[in-house]
Design an enzyme around this catalytic site. Structure first.
Site, PDB file in Angstrom:
ATOM      1  N   ASP A 113      60.853  54.691  72.245  1.00 44.37           N
ATOM      2  CA  ASP A 113      60.136  54.964  73.497  1.00 44.37           C
ATOM      3  C   ASP A 113      58.897  54.098  73.726  1.00 44.37           C
ATOM      4  O   ASP A 113      58.305  54.150  74.810  1.00 44.37           O
ATOM      5  CB  ASP A 113      59.765  56.450  73.580  1.00 44.37           C
ATOM      6  CG  ASP A 113      58.953  56.951  72.367  1.00 44.37           C
ATOM      7  OD1 ASP A 113      58.184  56.160  71.792  1.00 44.37           O
ATOM      8  OD2 ASP A 113      59.097  58.139  72.012  1.00 44.37           O
ATOM      9  N   HIS A 130      64.846  51.243  65.079  1.00 43.34           N
ATOM     10  CA  HIS A 130      66.015  51.524  65.919  1.00 43.34           C
ATOM     11  C   HIS A 130      65.922  50.854  67.287  1.00 43.34           C
ATOM     12  O   HIS A 130      66.661  51.212  68.204  1.00 43.34           O
ATOM     13  CB  HIS A 130      66.219  53.041  66.061  1.00 43.34           C
ATOM     14  CG  HIS A 130      66.622  53.698  64.765  1.00 43.34           C
ATOM     15  ND1 HIS A 130      66.515  55.039  64.532  1.00 43.34           N
ATOM     16  CD2 HIS A 130      67.137  53.160  63.625  1.00 43.34           C
ATOM     17  CE1 HIS A 130      66.947  55.310  63.303  1.00 43.34           C
ATOM     18  NE2 HIS A 130      67.325  54.192  62.735  1.00 43.34           N
ATOM     19  N   CYS A 138      72.538  41.700  75.482  1.00 40.86           N
ATOM     20  CA  CYS A 138      73.949  41.469  75.790  1.00 40.86           C
ATOM     21  C   CYS A 138      74.737  41.453  74.488  1.00 40.86           C
ATOM     22  O   CYS A 138      74.300  40.871  73.490  1.00 40.86           O
ATOM     23  CB  CYS A 138      74.100  40.127  76.506  1.00 40.86           C
ATOM     24  SG  CYS A 138      75.844  39.665  76.740  1.00 40.86           S
ATOM     25  N   CYS A 141      76.317  37.477  74.256  1.00 36.05           N
ATOM     26  CA  CYS A 141      75.472  36.312  73.968  1.00 36.05           C
ATOM     27  C   CYS A 141      74.094  36.835  73.572  1.00 36.05           C
ATOM     28  O   CYS A 141      73.930  38.032  73.347  1.00 36.05           O
ATOM     29  CB  CYS A 141      75.385  35.387  75.193  1.00 36.05           C
ATOM     30  SG  CYS A 141      74.482  36.079  76.602  1.00 36.05           S
ATOM     31  N   SER A 205      63.674  64.554  61.190  1.00 36.21           N
ATOM     32  CA  SER A 205      64.528  65.436  60.387  1.00 36.21           C
ATOM     33  C   SER A 205      64.890  64.766  59.063  1.00 36.21           C
ATOM     34  O   SER A 205      65.504  65.387  58.204  1.00 36.21           O
ATOM     35  CB  SER A 205      65.791  65.792  61.170  1.00 36.21           C
ATOM     36  OG  SER A 205      66.529  64.617  61.466  1.00 36.21           O
TER      37      SER A 205
HETATM   38  P1  NAD Z   1      65.624  64.221  64.976  1.00 40.11           P
HETATM   39  O1  NAD Z   1      65.918  64.670  66.363  1.00 40.11           O
HETATM   40  O2  NAD Z   1      66.731  64.146  63.992  1.00 40.11           O
HETATM   41  O3  NAD Z   1      64.507  65.177  64.337  1.00 40.11           O
HETATM   42  C1  NAD Z   1      63.321  65.457  64.993  1.00 40.11           C
HETATM   43  C2  NAD Z   1      62.537  66.457  64.147  1.00 40.11           C
HETATM   44  O4  NAD Z   1      61.266  66.647  64.751  1.00 40.11           O
HETATM   45  C3  NAD Z   1      63.207  67.833  64.047  1.00 40.11           C
HETATM   46  O5  NAD Z   1      63.306  68.204  62.688  1.00 40.11           O
HETATM   47  C4  NAD Z   1      62.244  68.750  64.815  1.00 40.11           C
HETATM   48  O6  NAD Z   1      62.117  70.012  64.203  1.00 40.11           O
HETATM   49  C5  NAD Z   1      60.934  68.014  64.716  1.00 40.11           C
HETATM   50  N1  NAD Z   1      60.000  68.229  65.811  1.00 40.11           N
HETATM   51  C6  NAD Z   1      60.277  68.401  67.140  1.00 40.11           C
HETATM   52  N2  NAD Z   1      59.136  68.491  67.843  1.00 40.11           N
HETATM   53  C7  NAD Z   1      58.115  68.373  66.948  1.00 40.11           C
HETATM   54  C8  NAD Z   1      56.704  68.360  67.075  1.00 40.11           C
HETATM   55  N3  NAD Z   1      56.087  68.464  68.242  1.00 40.11           N
HETATM   56  N4  NAD Z   1      55.967  68.206  65.946  1.00 40.11           N
HETATM   57  C9  NAD Z   1      56.566  68.073  64.732  1.00 40.11           C
HETATM   58  N5  NAD Z   1      57.906  68.077  64.551  1.00 40.11           N
HETATM   59  C10 NAD Z   1      58.675  68.204  65.664  1.00 40.11           C
HETATM   60  O7  NAD Z   1      64.841  62.861  65.123  1.00 40.11           O
HETATM   61  P2  NAD Z   1      64.789  61.610  64.147  1.00 40.11           P
HETATM   62  O8  NAD Z   1      64.608  62.059  62.747  1.00 40.11           O
HETATM   63  O9  NAD Z   1      63.804  60.681  64.763  1.00 40.11           O
HETATM   64  O10 NAD Z   1      66.225  60.937  64.258  1.00 40.11           O
HETATM   65  C11 NAD Z   1      66.901  60.894  65.479  1.00 40.11           C
HETATM   66  C12 NAD Z   1      67.248  59.558  66.060  1.00 40.11           C
HETATM   67  O11 NAD Z   1      67.102  59.727  67.438  1.00 40.11           O
HETATM   68  C13 NAD Z   1      66.389  58.419  65.716  1.00 40.11           C
HETATM   69  O12 NAD Z   1      67.227  57.409  65.347  1.00 40.11           O
HETATM   70  C14 NAD Z   1      65.658  58.024  67.004  1.00 40.11           C
HETATM   71  O13 NAD Z   1      65.843  56.644  67.223  1.00 40.11           O
HETATM   72  C15 NAD Z   1      66.396  58.708  68.089  1.00 40.11           C
HETATM   73  N6  NAD Z   1      65.585  59.383  69.152  1.00 40.11           N
HETATM   74  C16 NAD Z   1      64.434  58.814  69.607  1.00 40.11           C
HETATM   75  C17 NAD Z   1      63.683  59.446  70.583  1.00 40.11           C
HETATM   76  C18 NAD Z   1      62.407  58.802  71.059  1.00 40.11           C
HETATM   77  O14 NAD Z   1      62.307  57.571  71.041  1.00 40.11           O
HETATM   78  N7  NAD Z   1      61.383  59.581  71.477  1.00 40.11           N
HETATM   79  C19 NAD Z   1      64.106  60.664  71.123  1.00 40.11           C
HETATM   80  C20 NAD Z   1      65.320  61.212  70.654  1.00 40.11           C
HETATM   81  C21 NAD Z   1      66.027  60.558  69.649  1.00 40.11           C
END
Ligand code: NAD
Length: 262
Positions: A113, A130, A138, A141, A205
């Site tokens: 983000d 990520h 693309c 290319c 997570s």
């Molecule tokens: P995940 O969704 O697997 O885990 C998120 C964790 O954060 C959960 O365990 C949840 O309990 C916890 N959580 C939620 N709100 C919280 C808060 N306010 N304070 C503390 N903890 C909180 O996310 P991940 O481990 O980042 O893996 C998921 C994948 O999804 C990643 O590869 C990421 O690239 C992508 N993703 C990114 C975004 C973003 O850029 N904001 C959003 C969704 C998913």
């Protein structure tokens, strides 16, 4: 997420002590740090995948390449994303403060983000393992550019825009399931886990590899790990401190605990 989580006392005390004593902190963030900016995570109770299992299909490269319908849906989802309007929250700002204190070794983020840089952490210290939604790429290319350019075409009615240079399939510059991570980014993440005094894992997570591997790597190198997350993670048992709480509430005090005196 205010009101959902509470801070566990013992864990917080241990985390404050570790953070106060660290002159170099490696940080790993996940989607949880951005939920208070209005961007849902994937696996939390209100997560995108928890609510819509089809979303995983859109994030898998094989389906994206093979199925035009998956791409058309993906472009509509991108267009409507909360990410375009999201602003850094106090959790992001606290990590920018850690940098101003001169204690941020590297900020490795799984997030796509761009909110860490928007909060004021220099791009040179942020490793987006990520990728980012703010650019397109693309698959045919090496064309890449600002995402807005492609979203404008989608808004104008092109529901599956092709590369203007080679006609190839376009996607956001994020790593989908089935794609490899940039080895340079991964190497920086591993070095950070090995070199910093403390590894702080926030809002993740810790279930997505290879990035989650930073935690056992740090532990094996004798570096304490501090976990800040709303829910349990598979690495809580081996962490030096676990704070079960909201990143936007917890990170401010954790960072302030190590502020230089005067
Ligand atoms: P995940 O969704 O697997 O885990 C998120 C964790 O954060 C959960 O365990 C949840 O309990 C916890 N959580 C939620 N709100 C919280 C808060 N306010 N304070 C503390 N903890 C909180 O996310 P991940 O481990 O980042 O893996 C998921 C994948 O999804 C990643 O590869 C990421 O690239 C992508 N993703 C990114 C975004 C973003 O850029 N904001 C959003 C969704 C998913």
């Amino acid at each position: 997420m205010t009101g959902r989580a509470t801070v566990e006392g013992g864990g917080l005390e241990a985390a404050l002590g570790l953070m106060a004593g660290a002159s170099s902190v490696a940080v790993l963030t996940g989607a949880g740090i951005s939920t208070d900016s209005g961007i849902p995570d994937f696996r939390g109770p209100n997560g995108v995948w928890t609510k819509d299992p089809e979303a995983e299909r859109r994030s898998t490269i094989q389906h994206y390449v093979a199925d035009g319908e998956v791409r058309r849906r993906a472009w509509q989802v991108r267009l409507a994303s909360e990410m375009w309007h999201a602003r850094p929250n106090p959790g992001h700002l606290a990590l920018a403060e850690l940098h101003r204190q001169g204690r941020l070794h590297t900020l490795v983020t799984q997030n796509i983000d761009g909110l860490h840089v928007a909060a004021g952490v220099p791009e040179s210290l942020v490793v987006e393992v990520h990728g980012t939604v703010h650019r397109y790429e693309c698959l045919g290319c090496d064309a890449t550019g600002p995402m807005d350019e492609v979203l404008d075409r989608v808004r104008a009615g092109d529901d599956d825009p092709a590369c203007l240079r080679c006609g190839g399939i376009l996607k956001s510059a994020t790593v989908m399931f089935g794609q490899s991570l940039d080895p340079v980014a991964l190497h920086r993440a591993e070095q950070a886990a090995l070199e910093a005094d403390v590894l702080l894992a926030v809002g993740t997570s810790l279930s997505v590899y290879p990035v989650a591997g930073m935690v056992p790597l740090a532990r094996e190198a004798g570096r304490p790990v501090v976990v800040v997350n709303a829910e349990p993670t598979p690495f809580d048992a081996g962490a030096a401190a676990v704070v079960r709480g909201s990143a936007s509430e917890v990170l401010g005090p954790l960072v302030a605990s190590g502020a230089p005196l005067g």
